[in-house]
Write a protein that holds these residues in place. Structure first.
Motif: not given
Length: 156
Positions: A9-13, A35-36, A71-76, A84-86
């Motif tokens: 996901l991408q956000f603008l601060a 959220q991610a 924000v990068h989320a991945q199932v590990i 469990h996600l990193a």
């Protein structure tokens, strides 16, 4: 075809995300992580999932207002009902290409059925060496969490 095991996901601060020190506050970063993580976990499990643990969160570098945040989320690792996600957070100025890792954590979700009970999730098997290392990382953290839980129990 298996469900997607990662997403970004991408956000603008924005100025409303600022803390008293003039940087994006940790609470906002944690919201983006959740959220991610939720989007990734619900996509993997095919339904509603709840956050049951966020651990080892490390704020490595501050995020500046106006930066693009990824924000990068991945199932590990998967259990019977848990995922469990990193999650890694990166930021960069919109005019630049190089990004900087700003935050890392592990987040665990449990898939829930329509009655609020845990339900089975698809199993994930690592294939590459990097995926195998990430799964071992998740398993080691489970063991460490159990030690921390025992230590904290008298204070709850």
């Amino acid at each position: 075809m298996s469900p997607p095991r990662e997403l970004t996901l991408q956000f603008l601060a924005e100025p409303s995300d600022v803390n008293f020190g003039g940087k994006v506050h940790g609470g906002m970063v944690m919201k983006w992580i959740d959220q991610a993580g939720y989007a990734c976990a619900s996509g993997w499990s095919g339904g509603y999932a709840v956050t049951v643990y966020v651990g080892g969160i490390r704020f490595i570098h501050p995020i500046q207002i106006g930066q693009l945040v990824e924000v990068h989320a991945q199932v590990i690792h998967t259990g019977t009902t848990s995922m469990h996600l990193a999650v890694d957070v990166y930021s960069r100025h919109t005019t630049e290409r190089e990004r900087c890792k700003t935050t890392h954590c592990i987040i665990i979700f449990v898939a829930m059925d329509e009655h609020g009970k845990p339900r089975t999730v698809p199993s994930w098997t690592p294939h590459t060496d990097e995926q195998k290392k990430l799964e071992q990382y998740a398993i080691r953290l489970v063991e460490l969490r159990e030690l921390i839980d025992r230590e904290m129990r008298p204070h709850l």
